[in-house]
Design a protein around this motif. Structure first.
Motif, mmCIF file in Angstrom:
data_model
loop_
_atom_site.group_PDB
_atom_site.id
_atom_site.type_symbol
_atom_site.label_atom_id
_atom_site.label_comp_id
_atom_site.label_asym_id
_atom_site.label_seq_id
_atom_site.Cartn_x
_atom_site.Cartn_y
_atom_site.Cartn_z
ATOM 1 N N LEU A 439 0.797 -1.227 0.000
ATOM 2 C CA LEU A 439 0.000 0.000 0.000
ATOM 3 C C LEU A 439 0.831 1.280 0.000
ATOM 4 O O LEU A 439 0.296 2.362 -0.186
ATOM 5 N N GLY A 440 2.137 1.205 0.274
ATOM 6 C CA GLY A 440 2.973 2.398 0.262
ATOM 7 C C GLY A 440 3.193 2.956 1.653
ATOM 8 O O GLY A 440 2.644 2.489 2.660
ATOM 9 N N LEU A 441 3.999 4.017 1.731
ATOM 10 C CA LEU A 441 4.414 4.587 3.017
ATOM 11 C C LEU A 441 3.255 5.258 3.739
ATOM 12 O O LEU A 441 3.110 5.112 4.963
ATOM 13 N N SER A 442 2.434 5.995 3.021
ATOM 14 C CA SER A 442 1.358 6.756 3.669
ATOM 15 C C SER A 442 0.412 5.835 4.424
ATOM 16 O O SER A 442 0.104 6.043 5.610
ATOM 17 N N GLU A 443 -0.091 4.782 3.730
ATOM 18 C CA GLU A 443 -1.045 3.861 4.367
ATOM 19 C C GLU A 443 -0.382 3.083 5.490
ATOM 20 O O GLU A 443 -0.995 2.792 6.527
#
Length: 573
Positions: A439-443
């Protein structure tokens, strides 16, 4: 002797020469005039006397000729410019004309009489019973000429004196600006280049004043420029050395003396080889040849030898000194900058880069091991725990009616399996959050903050994300996540914080700015050895591995703030 006096003396000499020449011409004219006057008087006298003699011959009744002549001469008296003598037949003087009484009180000087004395004329007439003698006598004419010349001399002397006084006064008036000019030159000689002359009435002195003022302005500007250049040479941190055409040192500034440890007296006149290590002698010779051929040397990194034997890293720049009139090389000027600290910094930077690369390699291997371990836990241990739970559920279902005690033990096994499974997932999440890859760093950060909030309900968590954060790359994602994870863990364990704020933003310049702030107990940074706190040390190493910066702000009872900035060039790492 002043200029005024010399000019006056020159004019006096010229005037005296002129007056002498005029006097010579006048005296010559007087001599000629006297000569002509005497000759004319003599001729007239002879004619008169010849007439008397002839008349006496023609009239014998008058008596003897010499008696007639004597009576006539006695009645005639003095004859101008002539002396008449009458002798009897025996040669005895019976009459002599009286001397001239004209200006008898005047006595000409001998030199003047000699200069104007005409040629003497003597005329003899033989008469009956005697001899008549007429001789020129210019005494009266000479006295008259001397009188006129004396008057002329007095007038000339008066004119000479008056003219000299007038000339002396006029020269003083005309040359008065010279005092101001000489005073100004004296002040300029003493170094006062601000001296200026005022305008003068005379055009010549006015031009001198303008030229002098222009010269003073030029000298002042040149001196000021030289003073600035001297100050630059004296106060610059770079060593400046001037060599002559033989490679000998002719000038060294204070920086050169400070860097190499020699005094100016010890360096002046010595060869440049005194500052050159043996291994660099050939380089020095090549550089000197290049400068002799009017080539420039710029930013040449080399080494020089100090007085105490130390090798000093320097950046050398040199240029030939060329005579603008002849175009010949007079020497060279060399500047050397001590780059020892720069070399140390470059070595430290190189070591830091090696450490950074090593840290990245170690962290990459650690993350790989964590990923592998998380995968093994999920795939192997997870299956075993799931199988144990499945077997326990099956046992509990079969023993529910007939063997309640076995069912209870089976349910305990199921609960233990669930606890192990949850603990295993927490460990897997700590080792490698699965959402980071999917999902990436933000999530992932949002999910982590939710878990921290659930585990610590008394602490208020806030997460602020801005900018494009989903395409940062695996290395940057995991390192930022680990920094946030370590910072939050430290705040939860040690800070006794009531709120933790996390901000991650991408600036307009492409720089990542991460801030973790809490309101906990804080600390005195001056009293804390950050190198002994492995959490802070790990954060610093991760930031440096990404070529970023790390800073810590904290005060007792005022919380702690961690700043991590990652430059744009490191976001593709």
């Amino acid at each position: 002797m002043s200029l005024r006096f010399r000019l006056n003396l020159l004019i006096t000499v010229v005037l005296l020469m002129f007056m002498t020449a005029v006097g010579g011409i006048v005296i010559k004219g007087m001599r000629t005039s006297i000569q002509e006057g005497v000759e004319a008087a003599t001729r007239v006298t002879i004619q008169l006397l010849d007439t008397v003699i002839i008349s006496s011959y023609q009239n014998p009744e008058w008596g003897y000729t010499h008696d007639v002549l004597r009576a006539f001469l006695q009645s005639l008296g003095h004859v101008r410019s002539n002396e008449i003598s009458l002798y009897d037949i025996r040669g005895q003087l019976i009459y002599k004309s009286p001397p001239s009484r004209y200006r008898a009180d005047v006595t000409p000087p001998e030199w003047f009489s000699h200069m104007v004395m005409p040629t003497e004329e003597l005329v003899n007439r033989r008469i009956r019973y005697g001899t008549l003698e007429v001789k020129s006598q210019p005494g009266g004419a000479i006295r008259e000429a001397w009188t006129r010349l004396s008057d002329l001399l007095w007038v000339g002397l008066g004119f000479f004196i008056v003219l000299n006084l007038v000339v002396y006064w006029m020269l003083g008036r005309w040359l008065r600006p010279l005092n101001a000019v000489m005073g100004a030159i004296s002040r300029v000689e003493q170094g006062d280049y601000t001296t200026r002359l005022t305008e003068f009435r005379l055009p010549e002195f006015s031009r001198i004043a303008r030229n002098f003022n222009q010269m003073s302005t030029t000298l002042q500007a040149s001196t000021e420029e030289n003073r600035k250049l001297a100050l630059i040479a004296d106060q610059t941190a770079d060593a400046i050395i001037i060599h002559d055409t033989n490679g000998n040192i002719s000038y060294s500034n204070p920086a050169a003396q400070r860097i190499f440890g020699y005094s100016a007296e010890e360096m002046i006149g010595k060869s440049a080889t005194m500052l050159t290590p043996p291994d660099y002698q050939e380089d020095l010779a090549q550089n000197l040849r290049a400068l002799t051929n009017k080539h420039h040397i710029e930013h040449y990194d080399t080494q020089r030898l100090a007085r105490d034997g130390r090798l000093i890293d320097v950046s050398l720049s040199a240029a030939p000194m060329v005579d603008p009139r002849t175009g010949e090389v007079m020497g060279d000027i060399c500047s050397m900058r001590d780059i020892t600290e720069r070399k140390h910094a470059e070595a430290a930077e190189k070591q830091l880069e090696e450490n950074r690369q090593l840290t990245q390699l170690i962290q990459r291997h650690i993350e790989d091991e964590r990923r592998s371990l998380a995968r093994e836990l999920h795939d192997e241990l997870g299956q075993y725990v799931t199988a144990i739970k499945t077997f326990a559920v099956g046992i509990a279902n079969k023993a529910r009616t007939q063997m309640p005690e076995i069912e209870a033990n089976a349910q305990t096994i199921v609960a233990a399996a669930n606890h192990i499974y949850d603990g295993m997932h927490n460990i897997i999440r700590q080792l490698r959050p699965g959402s980071l890859d999917n999902l990436g760093l933000s999530e992932t950060l949002r999910d982590a903050v939710s878990n921290w909030q659930a585990q610590n309900p008394t602490i208020r968590f806030s997460l602020n994300l801005s900018g494009e954060l989903d395409a940062l790359g695996e290395t940057l994602n995991i390192n930022l996540y680990r920094i946030v994870q370590e910072s939050v863990t430290n705040a939860i364990r040690h800070a006794q914080a009531s709120s933790i704020e996390i901000r991650l933003a991408m600036s307009a310049a492409g720089e990542l700015q991460l801030t973790i702030k809490d309101d906990g107990a804080g600390m005195d940074i001056c009293m804390v050895d950050q190198t002994s706190h492995f959490g802070l040390l790990g954060i610093r190493e991760r930031a440096q591995a990404l070529r970023g910066s790390f800073s810590l702000e904290s005060l007792p009872q005022q919380g702690t703030t961690i700043h991590v900035n990652i430059p744009k060039g490191s976001q593709t790492t």
